[in-house]
Design an enzyme around this catalytic site. Structure first.
Site, PDB file in Angstrom:
ATOM      1  N   THR A 173      15.326 -28.018  34.733  1.00 31.76           N
ATOM      2  CA  THR A 173      14.812 -27.164  33.617  1.00 31.76           C
ATOM      3  C   THR A 173      13.730 -28.400  33.092  1.00 31.76           C
ATOM      4  OG1 THR A 173      16.793 -26.007  32.993  1.00 31.76           O
ATOM      5  CG2 THR A 173      14.941 -25.988  31.516  1.00 31.76           C
ATOM      6  N   LYS A 200      12.997 -19.332  32.556  1.00 32.40           N
ATOM      7  CA  LYS A 200      14.155 -20.151  31.836  1.00 32.40           C
ATOM      8  C   LYS A 200      14.033 -20.231  30.403  1.00 32.40           C
ATOM      9  CE  LYS A 200      17.663 -22.991  31.965  1.00 32.40           C
ATOM     10  NZ  LYS A 200      19.118 -22.822  32.014  1.00 32.40           N
ATOM     11  N   LYS A 245      16.324 -30.533  24.583  1.00 31.09           N
ATOM     12  CA  LYS A 245      15.226 -30.884  25.655  1.00 31.09           C
ATOM     13  C   LYS A 245      14.321 -29.412  25.940  1.00 31.09           C
ATOM     14  CE  LYS A 245      16.013 -30.948  29.723  1.00 31.09           C
ATOM     15  NZ  LYS A 245      15.906 -29.793  31.017  1.00 31.09           N
TER      16      LYS A 245
END
Ligand code: NAP
Length: 288
Positions: A97, A172, A240
Site C-alpha cells: 500500500t 485502496k 501510514k
C-alpha cells in the site's frame, strides 16, 4: 506455471508467496531479515536470494509487498534493487500500500527498461492472505494485467484492473477512507451501548441484520466488546495509509473532514501505546 520472485515476507507476503508455491509456480524469495526467508524456504521449498536484484534476475514476474514508498523505492531502484536485473518482457507486481505517485514513477521507470509494472494493493488483511482470499485493486496497462491475472489469483478471490498506473493505489485509498469512518461509527455505538447498559451481543446480533451492517461489525464487534485489540491491521499501518490518502486529497482538492479527524484519533491510540493494535482500537480511545 511461471518463474516468480517474491520480495518481502511479512505478515502479508509470507502467506502470499506460499500460495504461489502451492500452485506450482517456481518461487524465489527475498526478505531483508534473512532468517524469515530461510524459514520460508524450509517450510515451502523454493529458492532464497540474498538481494532483490538476485531474486529478480531471470524471472517472469516479480511480486513485492513491503512497507511504504521508501521501502518500495529501495527494493526496486535502490542499490541491489530488482529493476536492474529485470529483463525485457518481465512484469513487476507491487502489492504494497503506497502512493499513486510512486506507482506512476515506477511504471515509467519499468517501461524505460522494457518491462511492465502494475500497482496492485490488497484488501482482506492477514486472514485474507493466509486463506488466499485477498481482493486486489490494480492500476496499469490492460495487457500486463491480463498476463498477471492468473498468477495473482493464486492468493486472491478477486482482482480487477481499475485504470492506468496509480489507479490501484487510488482505489485502496477509497477503501481506507470507508474503513476509517465505519470503524469510528462502530466504536461509538459500542461505547454508547455500554454506557446505556445494553446487552451489546444481543443488539449487534439484531442490527447487523439491518442497515447498520458492515464487515467491521461482523468481524470485529466481539473482540471490540471484549477489549481485545492485539491482532489484525496495525494502527501504525493505518496512519501510514491515511497520510497517503490526505496527501492525495490535498493534491486533488477532495474534502475529507472525517478521515482527517479519525487520523488524529489514531494518533491518540498511538500515544496510548497502541501502535501495533488493530484499527478497531478506536474504542479503547473512547474508553480510556
Ligand atoms: P510487515 O509484516 O511489517 O512486513 C513488511 C515486509 O517488508 C517485511 O518483509 C520487511 O522486511 C519488508 N521491508 C520493509 N522495509 C523494507 C526495506 N526498506 N527493504 C526491504 N524490505 C523491507 O507488513 P505487512 O503487514 O505484511 O504489510 C505489507 C504491506 O501490505 C504494507 O504496505 C501494508 O500497508 C499492506 N497491507 C497490510 C495488511 C495487513 O493486514 N497486514 C492488509 C492490507 C495491506 P523485514 O522482515 O526485514 O522487516
Amino acid at each position: 506455471m511461471v518463474k516468480a520472485a517474491f520480495l518481502g515476507l511479512g505478515v502479508m507476503g509470507y502467506p502470499m508467496a506460499r500460495h504461489l508455491k502451492a500452485k506450482g509456480h517456481d518461487v524465489t524469495v527475498y526478505n531483508r531479515t534473512r532468517a524469515k526467508a530461510e524459514k520460508w524456504v524450509a517450510d515451502n521449498g523454493g529458492r532464497l536470494a540474498a538481494t532483490p536484484r538476485e531474486a529478480a534476475a531471470g524471472q517472469d514476474v516479480v511480486f513485492a509487498c513491503v512497507g511504504n514508498d521508501n521501502d518500495l523505492r529501495q527494493v526496486t531502484l535502490g542499490p541491489d534493487g530488482a529493476f536492474d536485473a529485470m529483463g525485457a518482457g518481465a512484469l513487476f507486481v507491487d502489492h504494497t500500500t503506497a502512493s499513486a505517485g510512486i506507482a506512476r514513477e515506477l511504471h515509467t521507470a519499468a517501461q524505460g527498461r522494457g518491462f511492465d509494472f502494475l500497482d496492485a494493493p490488497v484488501s482482506g488483511g492477514q486472514a485474507g492472505a493466509e486463506n488466499g482470499q485477498l481482493t486486489v485493486m490494480v492500476g496499469g496497462d490492460p495487457a500486463a494485467f491480463d498476463r498477471a491475472h492468473p498468477t495473482i489469483m493464486a492468493f486472491a478471490k478477486a482482482a480487477r484492473l481499475l485504470g492506468p498506473s496509480g489507479s490501484g493505489q487510488l482505489a485502496k485509498m477509497m477503501n481506507q477512507i470507508c474503513i476509517a469512518g465505519v470503524v469510528q461509527g462502530l466504536a461509538e455505538a459500542i461505547h454508547f451501548g455500554k454506557r446505556a447498559g445494553m446487552d451489546i451481543e444481543a443488539v449487534i446480533e439484531v442490527i447487523s441484520k439491518g442497515a447498520a451492517q458492515s464487515w467491521q461489525m461482523e468481524n470485529r464487534y466481539k473482540t471490540m466488546n471484549a477489549g481485545k485489540f492485539d491482532f489484525g491491521f496495525a494502527v501504525d499501518w493505518m496512519r501510514k495509509d491515511l497520510s497517503i490518502v490526505l496527501d492525495e486529497a490535498r493534491d486533488n482538492g477532495a474534502r475529507l473532514p472525517l478521515t482527517a479527524l479519525v487520523d488524529q484519533f489514531y494518533a491518540d491510540v498511538q500515544a496510548m501505546g497502541g501502535e501495533r493494535w488493530d484499527t478497531s482500537s478506536l474504542l479503547a480511545r473512547l474508553e480510556r
